[in-house]
Design an enzyme around this catalytic site. Structure first.
Site, mmCIF file in Angstrom:
data_model
loop_
_atom_site.group_PDB
_atom_site.id
_atom_site.type_symbol
_atom_site.label_atom_id
_atom_site.label_comp_id
_atom_site.label_asym_id
_atom_site.label_seq_id
_atom_site.Cartn_x
_atom_site.Cartn_y
_atom_site.Cartn_z
ATOM 1 N N LYS A 19 0.852 -1.191 0.000
ATOM 2 C CA LYS A 19 0.000 0.000 0.000
ATOM 3 C C LYS A 19 0.892 1.246 0.000
ATOM 4 O O LYS A 19 1.934 1.259 0.659
ATOM 5 C CB LYS A 19 -0.881 -0.051 1.255
ATOM 6 C CG LYS A 19 -1.922 1.034 1.370
ATOM 7 C CD LYS A 19 -2.747 0.838 2.655
ATOM 8 C CE LYS A 19 -3.876 1.843 2.779
ATOM 9 N NZ LYS A 19 -4.660 1.651 4.029
ATOM 10 N N SER A 29 -9.701 1.420 3.054
ATOM 11 C CA SER A 29 -8.862 2.241 2.205
ATOM 12 C C SER A 29 -7.817 1.442 1.428
ATOM 13 O O SER A 29 -7.343 1.886 0.393
ATOM 14 C CB SER A 29 -8.149 3.305 3.042
ATOM 15 O OG SER A 29 -7.231 2.705 3.942
ATOM 16 N N SER A 53 -9.794 -0.961 7.240
ATOM 17 C CA SER A 53 -9.186 -0.748 5.920
ATOM 18 C C SER A 53 -8.434 -1.943 5.358
ATOM 19 O O SER A 53 -8.020 -1.915 4.206
ATOM 20 C CB SER A 53 -8.238 0.455 5.960
ATOM 21 O OG SER A 53 -8.970 1.649 5.936
#
Lengths: 487, 93
Positions: free
Chosen positions: A80, A155, A179
């Site tokens: 990420k 997310s 997330s």
């Protein structure tokens, strides 16, 4: 196809010299070439660097390195865009960090590299990890590999989509209110949020420091256990990392859950829960029972307050953490007549709408005259939410719930309504407030369209072994984790 | 909520907003603040606040000099730098 292997399958092939790290890395790069134009999981990746790491892994294998010493040797793992990798871009999918490159490695990155992983790529996310769909990325919305008109969750949407689309073997993400687990559920892969303090946050760009935790996305529970063993542990650079011993979590995967007590919280099975999600989770609960677990109805009475508590605490912490983006030491700078104007213009130009909303809300709940009414009250209700879990864990070993109230929603469906978007995290938020570990794993599909449904298991603080044992036993008794989207 | 002034709070946060953003965020955050009001239902009179869920207190380390990020690495993302320093607008006349 090599890119669709699990880590343990790849390790077996590498040990038998049936393939090489270079071949599997090339297979991932080829898959990215083939599908990422429609999925948009990656913001960027450095193919020559990935292949160079692969060649180094192959040399280590030829020199006799073993999986016992380096459990991720030759495994391509993408990250990420919130984790620091030395000399690679780190942008948090934000314009304010558009040109930032990391001067150091995050602790988890050091650990992945030491374990032999090929660490490559920057995965899309909601800007600064604020969102549930990746629609808050300053660059692109990632698409759900099962239906590209839908979002992958957020997310860490890029991290989930990249695993579901077989663009790499595993990824890391971060989880502040769901997330990791929410996108894992919506994309049909495994997502694990460890206990707060289990994994060092050094080199993770901070969103809400009392809630943030790094964790893996994988194709099965065994792979999540392998990665957790690698990335866990006390780190003197993160004073909230806890000096609990780090076991080999794969050793906990015995397949035996006879006599395990699993709590079913009645507050999670209420209005708004999709019919197909309800059916899939009920079937999973029956399956756990069939495997020998004892299902116990429990109550987590303060569940209904979790979203409100979260949006006070998380935004308050974010407003303080994001004060560092002021245009002075790094990131975007927009000049002004004086420093105050420089800060305001830089932040006004660099942050997207959701980040601005949360900074404003967080600043407000901490401001003079409102602190007691909002922030302090939220911290007290947080205590009650944590106590709910600790009391439940006196009676049960684990808690089982749906991960999300519905399967993946359509892009654009909630993007203009922050409150509706916040409520999509209703089942994942309490886990972060309580600081306990949670995992989401596939437990079925909706019928039309075919979309993944996630089962959430929640464990005691530092109870990852029991959590993973139960998740693994369930997973291995079903075939949901073997399903792949048509791409 | 009537006293929630987006413009004032944005100033506290050093965040310049367009007129359109002020209006939109004001309405959206009004809705969120309305939702948050539900916490007033909870009796917290006997409850201690939780700042975090870590079972640790007062984590310290020996106070000894250790290597830190080299100057050039610390400066490499700076928007403006000179002579090993960050350049900022004039603060004192």
């Amino acid at each position: 196809m090599l890119n669709s292997l699990t880590i343990s399958e790849l390790a077996a092939k590498l040990a038998k010299r049936e393939t090489s790290a270079r071949e599997v890395t090339q297979a991932c790069l080829d898959q990215i070439q083939r599908v990422d134009g429609s999925i948009h999981a990656f913001l960027s990746y450095d193919a020559p660097d990935a292949l160079a790491q692969a060649d180094a892994a192959d040399q280590a294998i030829a020199a006799g390195a073993t999986r016992a010493e380096r459990p991720l040797l030759g495994v391509p793992i993408a990250l990420k865009d919130v984790l620091a990798v030395k000399n690679q871009p780190l942008g948090c999918a934000s314009k304010i960090l558009a040109k930032f490159t990391s001067p150091y490695d995050a602790t988890v990155v050091e650990k992945l590299k030491a374990a032999g992983a090929i660490v490559f790529g920057r995965l899309n996310m909601d800007e600064f990890a604020m969102g549930s769909s990746t629609e808050n990325s300053a660059y692109v919305t990632t698409r759900n590999p099962w239906d590209t008109s839908r979002i992958p969750g957020g997310s860490s949407g890029g991290s989930a989509a990249a695993v579901a689309a077989d663009e790499c073997l595993a990824t890391l993400g971060s989880d502040t209110g769901g997330s990791i687990r929410q996108p894992a559920a919506l994309c049909g892969c495994v997502g694990l949020k460890p206990t707060y303090g289990r994994v060092s946050r050094y080199g993770l760009v901070a969103f809400a420091s009392s809630l943030d935790q790094i964790g893996p996305f994988t194709k099965d529970i065994r792979d999540a256990s392998t990665i957790l063993s690698v990335i866990s542990g006390r780190d003197e650079r993160d004073s909230t990392s806890v000096p609990e011993p780090v076991p080999d979590y794969t050793a906990a995967l015995t397949g035996n859950i006879k006599g395990l007590k699993i709590g079913l919280p009645k507050e999670y099975f209420i209005g708004g829960l999709d019919k197909e999600v309800t059916d899939a989770v009920n079937a999973a609960v029956k399956q756990l029972e069939k495997l020998g677990a004892e299902i116990v109805e429990i109550s987590l009475p303060h569940t209904d307050y979790a979203v409100a508590v979260y949006y006070i605490i998380a935004t308050a912490e974010a407003s303080a953490n994001l004060a560092r983006f002021d245009g002075i030491r790094y990131g975007l700078r927009v000049d002004g007549a004086d420093p105050i104007e420089l800060y305001s213009k830089t932040r006004g130009a660099g942050f997207g709408p959701e980040v601005k909303r949360r900074i404003i809300l967080g600043t407000y709940v901490l401001s003079s005259g409102y602190y007691d009414a909002y922030y302090l009250r939220a911290q007290k209700v947080r205590t009650l939410i944590r106590q709910d879990f600790l009391k439940a864990f006196e009676k049960v070993d684990l808690v089982v719930t749906p991960t999300t109230p519905t399967p993946a929603f359509k892009a654009g469906e909630k993007s203009d309504d922050p409150m509706q978007m916040y409520l999509s995290d209703i089942f994942t938020i309490s886990c972060n407030l309580a600081g306990i570990p949670g995992v989401s794993l596939p437990c079925g599909f909706s019928t039309n369209p075919k979309l993944p449904i996630g089962l959430q298991l929640l464990g005691k603080p530092f109870g990852e072994e029991t959590l993973l044992r139960a998740a693994h036993a369930y997973e291995q008794s079903t075939a949901w984790h073997k399903e792949r989207p048509n791409l | 909520m009537s006293d929630f002034n987006v413009k004032y709070v944005a100033h506290l946060a050093r965040l310049s907003l367009t007129a359109e953003e002020e209006q939109k965020f004001g309405a959206q955050l009004g809705q969120v603040l309305g939702y948050i009001e539900k916490l007033k239902e909870v009796d917290v009179s006997q409850v201690e606040p939780t700042a975090h869920a870590v079972p640790l207190v007062n984590v310290t380390r020996p106070d000894v000099v250790r290597p830190s990020l080299p100057n050039e690495d610390a400066l490499r993302n700076a928007p403006l730098k000179s002579n090993g320093l960050f350049v900022v607008p004039k603060i004192v006349e």
